[in-house]
Design a protein around this motif. Structure first.
Motif, PDB file in Angstrom:
ATOM      1  N   SER A  44       0.816  -1.222   0.000  1.00  0.00           N
ATOM      2  CA  SER A  44       0.000   0.000   0.000  1.00  0.00           C
ATOM      3  C   SER A  44       0.846   1.268   0.000  1.00  0.00           C
ATOM      4  CB  SER A  44      -0.932   0.034   1.215  1.00  0.00           C
ATOM      5  OG  SER A  44      -1.694  -1.137   1.283  1.00  0.00           O
ATOM      6  N   GLY A 215      -4.360  -1.973  -1.151  1.00  0.00           N
ATOM      7  CA  GLY A 215      -3.420  -1.629  -2.216  1.00  0.00           C
ATOM      8  C   GLY A 215      -3.125  -0.142  -2.248  1.00  0.00           C
ATOM      9  N   GLY A 217      -2.319   3.834  -3.855  1.00  0.00           N
ATOM     10  CA  GLY A 217      -2.827   4.790  -4.833  1.00  0.00           C
ATOM     11  C   GLY A 217      -4.295   5.120  -4.694  1.00  0.00           C
ATOM     12  N   CYS A 242      -9.660  -2.064   3.041  1.00  0.00           N
ATOM     13  CA  CYS A 242      -9.017  -0.778   2.748  1.00  0.00           C
ATOM     14  C   CYS A 242      -9.278  -0.335   1.305  1.00  0.00           C
ATOM     15  CB  CYS A 242      -7.529  -0.822   3.114  1.00  0.00           C
ATOM     16  SG  CYS A 242      -6.926   0.844   3.498  1.00  0.00           S
ATOM     17  N   LEU A 243      -8.293  -0.437   0.387  1.00  0.00           N
ATOM     18  CA  LEU A 243      -8.588  -0.117  -1.017  1.00  0.00           C
ATOM     19  C   LEU A 243      -9.777  -0.947  -1.485  1.00  0.00           C
ATOM     20  CD1 LEU A 243      -7.468   1.336  -3.692  1.00  0.00           C
ATOM     21  CD2 LEU A 243      -6.470  -0.891  -4.203  1.00  0.00           C
ATOM     22  N   GLN A 246     -12.975   0.710  -0.731  1.00  0.00           N
ATOM     23  CA  GLN A 246     -13.177   1.858  -1.624  1.00  0.00           C
ATOM     24  C   GLN A 246     -13.638   1.386  -3.004  1.00  0.00           C
ATOM     25  OE1 GLN A 246      -9.191   3.384  -1.338  1.00  0.00           O
ATOM     26  NE2 GLN A 246      -9.433   4.115   0.764  1.00  0.00           N
ATOM     27  N   ASN A 284      -3.850   2.695   7.364  1.00  0.00           N
ATOM     28  CA  ASN A 284      -2.795   3.207   6.480  1.00  0.00           C
ATOM     29  C   ASN A 284      -3.452   3.590   5.168  1.00  0.00           C
ATOM     30  OD1 ASN A 284      -0.702   3.372   4.612  1.00  0.00           O
ATOM     31  ND2 ASN A 284      -0.567   1.139   4.443  1.00  0.00           N
ATOM     32  N   HIS A 285      -4.228   4.665   5.203  1.00  0.00           N
ATOM     33  CA  HIS A 285      -4.880   5.063   3.943  1.00  0.00           C
ATOM     34  C   HIS A 285      -5.016   6.571   3.837  1.00  0.00           C
ATOM     35  CE1 HIS A 285      -8.976   5.703   5.755  1.00  0.00           C
ATOM     36  NE2 HIS A 285      -8.432   4.951   6.686  1.00  0.00           N
ATOM     37  N   GLY A 286      -5.027   7.042   2.589  1.00  0.00           N
ATOM     38  CA  GLY A 286      -5.104   8.470   2.315  1.00  0.00           C
ATOM     39  C   GLY A 286      -6.396   8.868   1.618  1.00  0.00           C
ATOM     40  N   TYR A 287      -7.183   7.866   1.218  1.00  0.00           N
ATOM     41  CA  TYR A 287      -8.488   8.111   0.600  1.00  0.00           C
ATOM     42  C   TYR A 287      -9.555   7.538   1.523  1.00  0.00           C
ATOM     43  CZ  TYR A 287      -5.939   9.207  -3.670  1.00  0.00           C
ATOM     44  OH  TYR A 287      -5.088   9.788  -4.588  1.00  0.00           O
ATOM     45  N   HIS A 324      -7.390  -2.433   8.763  1.00  0.00           N
ATOM     46  CA  HIS A 324      -6.725  -3.697   8.428  1.00  0.00           C
ATOM     47  C   HIS A 324      -6.994  -4.747   9.503  1.00  0.00           C
ATOM     48  CE1 HIS A 324      -4.508  -2.488   4.827  1.00  0.00           C
ATOM     49  NE2 HIS A 324      -4.626  -1.289   5.373  1.00  0.00           N
TER      50      HIS A 324
HETATM   51  N1  LIG Z   1      -3.928   0.334   2.781  1.00  0.00           N
HETATM   52  C1  LIG Z   1      -4.643   0.558   1.706  1.00  0.00           C
HETATM   53  O1  LIG Z   1      -5.230  -0.336   1.106  1.00  0.00           O
HETATM   54  C2  LIG Z   1      -4.652   1.977   1.186  1.00  0.00           C
HETATM   55  C3  LIG Z   1      -5.801   2.260   0.251  1.00  0.00           C
HETATM   56  C4  LIG Z   1      -5.607   3.498  -0.617  1.00  0.00           C
HETATM   57  N2  LIG Z   1      -4.439   3.383  -1.419  1.00  0.00           N
HETATM   58  C5  LIG Z   1      -5.563   4.736   0.237  1.00  0.00           C
HETATM   59  O2  LIG Z   1      -4.505   5.302   0.433  1.00  0.00           O
HETATM   60  O3  LIG Z   1      -6.598   5.164   0.724  1.00  0.00           O
END
Ligand SMILES: NC(=O)CC[C@H](N)C(=O)O
Length: 354
Positions: A44, A215, A217, A242-243, A246, A284-287, A324
Motif C-alpha cells: 500500500s 493496495g 494509490g 481498505c482499497l 473503496q 494506512n490510507h489516504g483516501y 486492516h
Molecule cells: N492500505 C490501503 O489499502 C490503502 C488504500 C488506498 N491506497 C488509500 O490510500 O486510501
C-alpha cells in the motif's frame, strides 16, 4: 553520507544518510511504535515516502518472516534514529533512507499541511539541489494510473489448493501476505488473481467469496476491480479491505475522496453501530469513501472523524472494512472479520460466466 529531504514548497532539511539513492514520492507517516518490517513491505506504500513518528526504528532486528510481501515498497524511509540492521536491509533493497531528522516535527507538518510531495537525495556527493530535482519530478498520487501493475501478481497463484474449505478469489491490488495467511489458516483455498482479472477469470475459479485486497494509490485507478464487483454483486459474497472497501463502494455507485493526511497508525478507534463497542485498529490510507452507496449500510465509523470504516449488506452478502483486520502491525481486535467473511460462503447463489 550526505542526505537532503526536500518538502513541497521547496524547504530542504538536512539529514544523515543511512542508505544511498535518490527518490520522490508522497510523504506520509505512521505513528506505529512497532511493525517497521511489516510497514516497509506493505504494498500500500508504493510511490510514497514513509516517515516513522516513533523515534527508534529497528530495535528488534529484521526478520523476513515478518515481511508482508517480497520487497520494500515505500520509495524511501525517513526516521529519527535507524539501526544498522534496517539501514543495511534498505541499502540492499536500493531504497534510500535517512535518520537524524525530527520526525515528530515532520509529522506535525504533514498533519497541518496534508500529505505532501517530497524528494530525497542520499550519497557521498549529493546536494540540496539533487533533492529539489527529485521533488520537481514528483507527481500526484492520482497520476499513477496503472499502479496496480506495480504491486500485483502477474499470473494467478493458488494457496492451500488441497483444502476442502471455502474457495476464495482474492483480487491482488497489492495484497498483504497476512490477508492470504488469515484465509488459509481458516482452511480456505485462496486463488490470488491479478488486479486486472476479468469476469471470466473469476468464473473459471467458481469462488464462494470474491475478496478485493488492500493496495496503493487512488481507488479511481482500479476500474478492472470495480467492474468485477459490478459483475458479481448479488451473485457471490464480496469482501474488501481498505482499497478493497473503496473499490466495492465505487462499484455500487458510491464515491471516494482524498483525505488531508489520512489515517496512519495502529491505534485508530472504530465504533461498531450494532454492538456499540469501540475497537482499536491498524490503518494506512489516504483516501476514504465520501458517499456510501445506498445498497450498503455504514456499519462502523472512525471515532475521530466519523468517516466510514465498515460497509455491509446482509441482502447482498457484502462485508468491507477500511482498516486492516489482518493487523501486522497492530492490534488483533478485529481478526474475527475473517470468520465473518468466510461465514458468507454458504450463501453463494449462481456463478455468472460471460
Ligand atoms: N492500505 C490501503 O489499502 C490503502 C488504500 C488506498 N491506497 C488509500 O490510500 O486510501
Amino acid at each position: 553520507m550526505d542526505a537532503y529531504v526536500a518538502l513541497e514548497g521547496g524547504h530542504v532539511v538536512e539529514a544523515r544518510g543511512r542508505a544511498p539513492g535518490t527518490a520522490n514520492g508522497e510523504l506520509v507517516f505512521t505513528t506505529a511504535y512497532t511493525g517497521y518490517e511489516e510497514s516497509l513491505t506493505d504494498p500500500s506504500y508504493e510511490e510514497q515516502i514513509l516517515t516513522f513518528a516513533y523515534p527508534l526504528i529497528g530495535n528488534y532486528g529484521v526478520r523476513s518472516e515478518r515481511f508482508e510481501s517480497d520487497r520494500v515498497h515505500p520509495r524511501a524511509a525517513v526516521t529519527r534514529e535507524m539501526t544498522d540492521d534496517v539501514a543495511e536491509w534498505l541499502a540492499e533493497e536500493d531504497v534510500p533512507a535517512v535518520d537524524h531528522i525530527d520526525t515528530r516535527d515532520l509529522v506535525t507538518d504533514i498533519r497541518e499541511e496534508g500529505a505532501m510531495a517530497c524528494g530525497i537525495a542520499v550519497g557521498d556527493d549529493v546536494t540540496p539541489e539533487d533533492a529539489l530535482a527529485e521533488l520537481e519530478d514528483c507527481v500526484p498520487m492520482s497520476d499513477h494510473t496503472d499502479i496496480g501493475a506495480q504491486v500485483s501478481v502477474a499470473e494467478p497463484v493458488v494457496h492451500n489448493a488441497e483444502s476442502d474449505g471455502s474457495t476464495v478469489a482474492l483480487v491482488d491490488c497489492g495484497a498483504k501476505r497476512s490477508i492470504v495467511d488469515s484465509l488459509v489458516e481458516r482452511g480456505a483455498t485462496v486463488h490470488v488473481l491479478p488486479y486486472d482479472a476479468t469476469a471470466d477469470d473469476v468464473a473459471e475459479i467458481d469462488p464462494e467469496l470474491l475478496f478485493i485486497s488492500n493496495g496503493p494509490g487512488d481507488p479511481e485507478n482500479f476500474d478492472a476491480a470495480v467492474d468485477l464487483v459490478d459483475t458479481y454483486v448479488g451473485e457471490v459474497p464480496i469482501a474488501g479491505i481498505c482499497l478493497g472497501q473503496q473499490i466495492v463502494a465505487r462499484a455500487l455507485g458510491g464515491t471516494t475522496e482524498k483525505m488531508d493526511f489520512g489515517h496512519r497508525g495502529v491505534n485508530q478507534p472504530v465504533r461498531d453501530y450494532d454492538t456499540g463497542k469501540v475497537v482499536m485498529t491498524t490503518q494506512n490510507h489516504g483516501y476514504t469513501v465520501a458517499d456510501a452507496p445506498e445498497a450498503l449500510e455504514v456499519s462502523q465509523v472512525n471515532v475521530n472523524d466519523g468517516t466510514p470504516e465498515g460497509l455491509d449488506s446482509e441482502d447482498l452478502d457484502i462485508i468491507t472494512r477500511q482498516y486492516h483486520p489482518e493487523a501486522n502491525p497492530g492490534p488483533h481486535d478485529s481478526l474475527s472479520f475473517f470468520d465473518d467473511v468466510l461465514g458468507l460462503t454458504g450463501s453463494k447463489r449462481t456463478i455468472v460466466a460471460d
